[in-house]
Design a protein around this motif. Structure first.
Motif, PDB file in Angstrom:
ATOM      1  N   ARG A  17      38.071  59.219  41.226  1.00  0.00           N
ATOM      2  CA  ARG A  17      38.611  59.995  41.675  1.00  0.00           C
ATOM      3  C   ARG A  17      39.662  59.690  42.793  1.00  0.00           C
ATOM      4  O   ARG A  17      40.938  60.127  42.277  1.00  0.00           O
ATOM      5  N   GLN A  70      43.137  58.899  40.897  1.00  0.00           N
ATOM      6  CA  GLN A  70      43.305  60.446  40.305  1.00  0.00           C
ATOM      7  C   GLN A  70      44.404  60.886  41.332  1.00  0.00           C
ATOM      8  O   GLN A  70      45.552  62.070  41.295  1.00  0.00           O
ATOM      9  N   ALA A  81      48.334  61.905  41.479  1.00  0.00           N
ATOM     10  CA  ALA A  81      49.224  63.065  41.488  1.00  0.00           C
ATOM     11  C   ALA A  81      49.718  63.114  42.425  1.00  0.00           C
ATOM     12  O   ALA A  81      50.499  63.961  42.022  1.00  0.00           O
ATOM     13  N   PHE A  89      44.519  67.574  35.869  1.00  0.00           N
ATOM     14  CA  PHE A  89      43.718  66.679  36.095  1.00  0.00           C
ATOM     15  C   PHE A  89      42.009  67.192  35.919  1.00  0.00           C
ATOM     16  O   PHE A  89      40.985  67.020  37.018  1.00  0.00           O
ATOM     17  N   ASP A  99      38.320  68.518  34.400  1.00  0.00           N
ATOM     18  CA  ASP A  99      37.535  68.072  34.299  1.00  0.00           C
ATOM     19  C   ASP A  99      36.868  68.665  32.592  1.00  0.00           C
ATOM     20  O   ASP A  99      36.144  68.907  32.691  1.00  0.00           O
ATOM     21  N   PHE A 108      44.464  63.705  32.124  1.00  0.00           N
ATOM     22  CA  PHE A 108      44.019  62.934  32.350  1.00  0.00           C
ATOM     23  C   PHE A 108      42.421  63.812  33.847  1.00  0.00           C
ATOM     24  O   PHE A 108      42.225  62.573  34.624  1.00  0.00           O
ATOM     25  N   SER A 109      41.881  63.575  32.744  1.00  0.00           N
ATOM     26  CA  SER A 109      40.531  64.060  33.583  1.00  0.00           C
ATOM     27  C   SER A 109      39.483  62.563  33.404  1.00  0.00           C
ATOM     28  O   SER A 109      40.316  61.704  33.155  1.00  0.00           O
ATOM     29  N   LEU A 133      39.357  59.235  31.101  1.00  0.00           N
ATOM     30  CA  LEU A 133      39.732  58.151  32.116  1.00  0.00           C
ATOM     31  C   LEU A 133      38.816  56.654  31.440  1.00  0.00           C
ATOM     32  O   LEU A 133      38.478  55.578  31.422  1.00  0.00           O
ATOM     33  N   TRP A 165      44.263  52.603  34.037  1.00  0.00           N
ATOM     34  CA  TRP A 165      45.175  53.744  34.060  1.00  0.00           C
ATOM     35  C   TRP A 165      46.906  53.569  33.247  1.00  0.00           C
ATOM     36  O   TRP A 165      47.344  54.205  31.841  1.00  0.00           O
TER      37      TRP A 165
END
Length: 494
Positions: A174, A177, A181, A212, A214, A220-221, A225, A249
Motif C-alpha cells: 500500500r 501504491q 499514485a 489502484f 482492488d 496497479f491493484s 502486484l 513495480w
C-alpha cells in the motif's frame, strides 16, 4: 518491511503456513510481538483469540439445530472481533508500535517540506484576515490532496489464495501504491494540483484512482502486484522489503506494456522505471549509483527508440544500518524532501511500513496505510465518485532516528532538464555527506567495489557507503578508496 531475518519475504507468517486461517482478516504478526513487549499477559490473550477457531468468516456448517446455535454464537464473536480489528483499538495498538501521534505542525515555526514544496507556520496566520499562501493552511490543503491507500477488506480473493483482505501484511504494498499514485498525479495534473472541494472531478484524477482499485481488472491493484512480485517471493499474506517491492513495480510495468495479447494488455505507467542499485544489479547490496547512460537507455527502451528521453520514475532502495539508521544519514534523508523531484520515502518502523511525504525538524510526516477500510471500486468515468477514503487530513509524524534502516526513496523527473537537476542536487548532497552519500551520480557505470569505512563496522553494510570508480564524474562526485576485500558477505541483501 525490513531485511532482517524475521521480517524478510520468507517471514514467520508466509501464506502457505496459514492453512487453518486463510479466511481471517487479521493474522498474528509483528503486532503481537510488540504488544508482548508491553504486557505479556495481554499478548497471550491476544494470541489465543487469533489462533482459536472463531474465524472472522465462519466456513463450517452443521445441519443440526445445535450446530446452528453454535454458528450463531461464533458469528457473534466474529462481529465483536471485527469491531476490535477495524476500530479505534487497532489504531491505538498501531500507534503504540509506531510510537507516533498526530502532528501539530503549527506548534513549530520551522519549515515544513512536503514533496519538494516548502511551507512555514507564522504568527501572522493566527490573526483575523491573515492570508498566507505558504503557511499551515496551504500545507494542510496540499497534504490532504495526496492520495492515501490503505488496508482494504472485502475484495475478490487474491490469485489462488483465500485472502480477501490485506490487513496486517499489505502495508508495504500500500505504501508503494501511494508513492506511484503521487508520481501519476504529478505527471498528469502537475505538482500544484489540489483536490477540488466540489465535483465533478478531473477525469485524470478519477482514472488514477481507478488504476489502484482492488481487483485484477485494475492495472496497479494489490492482486496484480502480487502476481508480478512472485519472482521475488511475494505471495498473499507475506512480508516483503523495499527492494522487492521496487522490483515488483518494474516487473509489473514491463508486463503490462509487453503483454502478447493486446486485448489483455492493461494500462501501464506513462513513464520509464529506473531501479537505482549497486553491484550485481542490487541483489548483493552495493552503492546505489544514478547512471546517466543507464537512464537514457531505459528511456529509449520505454519509447521503443522513438524518443531520446521520456518521463522517468526513479526508485532507490537503501539499507542505512542494522537495527537503526546510522545517524550520519538522517540529515541527508531529510534534505531529499526538498528536491522538486521528491516522491517521498517508503519506510517506517520494522514490520509497519508507512509512506513518508514530508519533514519538519527531526520528524518525518507520513500517510498511514494501516487503517482498515471496506473495498471501494472507482469507475473510470464516474466524475462524481466518493473519493474520501483515498485522502486524509490527519498529519502523523515519526522521529527520523527511529525509522527502519531498510527503505526506498522515490523521484519523478518529467524531462531531461528535470533529470539533470536531480543529478546536480544529488551530487551537491553527496558533497555534504562526509564520504558516506546515500547514492552517487556518474555518466557511465563502471565496475564498483565496496568502500571500507574504518570508523564503524556497520557502515560496511550500508547500501549508500560507496560511489563509482570516478573515471567519468560530470556532476562533481569525488573519488573514493576501494577496500581490497570483495567478499559478498560484507553486504546486507536489500
Amino acid at each position: 518491511m525490513t531485511d532482517l531475518p524475521k521480517r524478510a519475504v520468507d517471514s514467520n507468517f508466509p501464506a502457505g503456513h496459514l492453512t487453518d486461517s486463510l479466511d481471517r482478516e487479521l493474522e498474528p504478526t509483528v503486532l503481537d510481538q510488540e504488544i508482548g513487549n508491553i504486557r505479556s499477559t495481554k499478548s497471550s490473550l491476544w494470541s489465543k483469540i487469533f489462533t482459536s477457531k472463531l474465524c472472522i468468516r465462519e466456513t463450517h456448517h452443521n445441519p443440526s439445530s445445535s450446530g446452528k446455535e453454535t454458528k450463531s454464537i461464533s458469528n457473534g464473536w466474529s462481529a465483536s472481533l471485527r469491531r476490535v480489528v477495524t476500530g479505534g483499538a487497532m489504531r491505538r495498538i498501531q500507534e503504540r508500535i509506531l510510537g507516533t501521534s498526530r502532528a501539530d505542525v503549527s506548534s513549530s515555526a520551522s519549515e515544513i517540506w512536503l514533496l519538494g514544496m516548502c511551507y512555514k507556520a507564522s504568527p501572522e496566520e493566527s490573526q483575523p484576515g491573515a492570508n498566507n499562501g505558504n503557511g499551515v493552511p496551504a500545507f494542510l490543503q496540499d497534504f490532504s490532496s495526496r492520495i492515501r491507500i490503505t488496508y482494504r477488506k472485502g475484495f475478490d480473493a487474491i490469485s489462488n489464495s483465500k485472502f480477501t483482505s490485506d490487513v496486517n501484511w499489505g502495508c508495504m504494498i500500500r505504501s508503494s501504491q501511494m508513492l506511484v499514485a503521487q508520481a501519476l498525479l504529478f505527471h498528469h495534473l502537475g505538482r500544484a494540483w489540489r483536490k477540488p472541494s466540489l465535483t465533478p472531478y478531473e477525469r485524470e484524477y478519477i482514472q488514477i484512482l481507478h488504476l489502484f482499485g482492488d481487483s485484477e481488472a485494475c492495472a496497479f491493484s494489490i492482486h496484480n502486484l502480487i502476481r508480478a512480485g512472485s519472482a521475488y517471493g511475494l505471495t498473499a499474506g507475506s512480508w516483503l522489503g523495499p527492494y522487492a517491492v521496487c522490483r515488483t513495480w518494474e516487473t509489473l510495468a514491463r508486463a503490462n506494456r509487453e503483454h502478447d495479447e493486446p486485448n489483455l494488455r492493461k494500462e501501464t505507467l506513462p513513464m520509464a522505471v529506473y531501479i537505482v542499485s549497486g553491484d550485481g544489479d542490487g541483489e548483493h547490496g552495493g552503492a546505489p549509483v544514478i547512471c546517466v547512460d543507464v537512464a537514457a537507455r531505459i528511456c529509449a527502451d520505454f519509447s521503443n527508440g522513438q524518443f531520446t528521453w521520456t518521463p522517468i520514475l526513479l526508485l532507490v532502495p537503501l539499507v542505512l544500518g542494522l537495527e537503526k539508521v546510522n545517524p550520519r544519514y538522517i540529515p541527508l534523508l531529510r534534505e531529499t524532501f526538498t528536491f522538486p523531484q521528491s516522491l517521498g520515502i517508503l519506510g517506517g518502523k520494522p514490520g509497519a511500513s508507512t509512506y513518508m511525504v514530508g519533514v519538519q525538524d527531526d520528524k518525518a510526516l507520513y500517510l498511514d496505510p494501516h487503517e482498515v477500510q471496506s473495498v471501494v471500486q472507482i469507475k473510470r468515468d464516474n466524475l462524481e465518485a466518493d473519493t474520501s477514503s483515498y485522502h486524509c487530513s490527519n498529519v502523523r509524524n515519526l522521529p527520523l532516528d527511529q525509522i527502519d534502516p531498510s527503505l526506498a526513496i522515490g523521484f519523478y523527473c518529467r524531462d531531461k532538464d528535470d533529470f539533470d537537476d536531480l543529478c546536480w542536487r544529488a551530487s551537491e548532497l553527496g558533497e555534504k555527506s562526509n564520504g558516506a552519500p546515500l547514492f552517487t551520480v556518474t555518466r557511465s557505470l563502471q565496475p564498483t567495489r565496496p568502500v571500507h569505512h574504518h570508523d564503524s563496522s556497520v557502515d560496511r553494510l550500508i547500501g549508500g557507503a560507496s560511489c563509482g570508480n570516478g573515471m567519468d564524474e560530470p556532476f562533481g562526485v569525488g573519488n573514493s578508496e576501494y577496500d581490497t576485500h570483495t567478499g559478498e558477505d560484507e553486504w546486507q541483501i536489500l
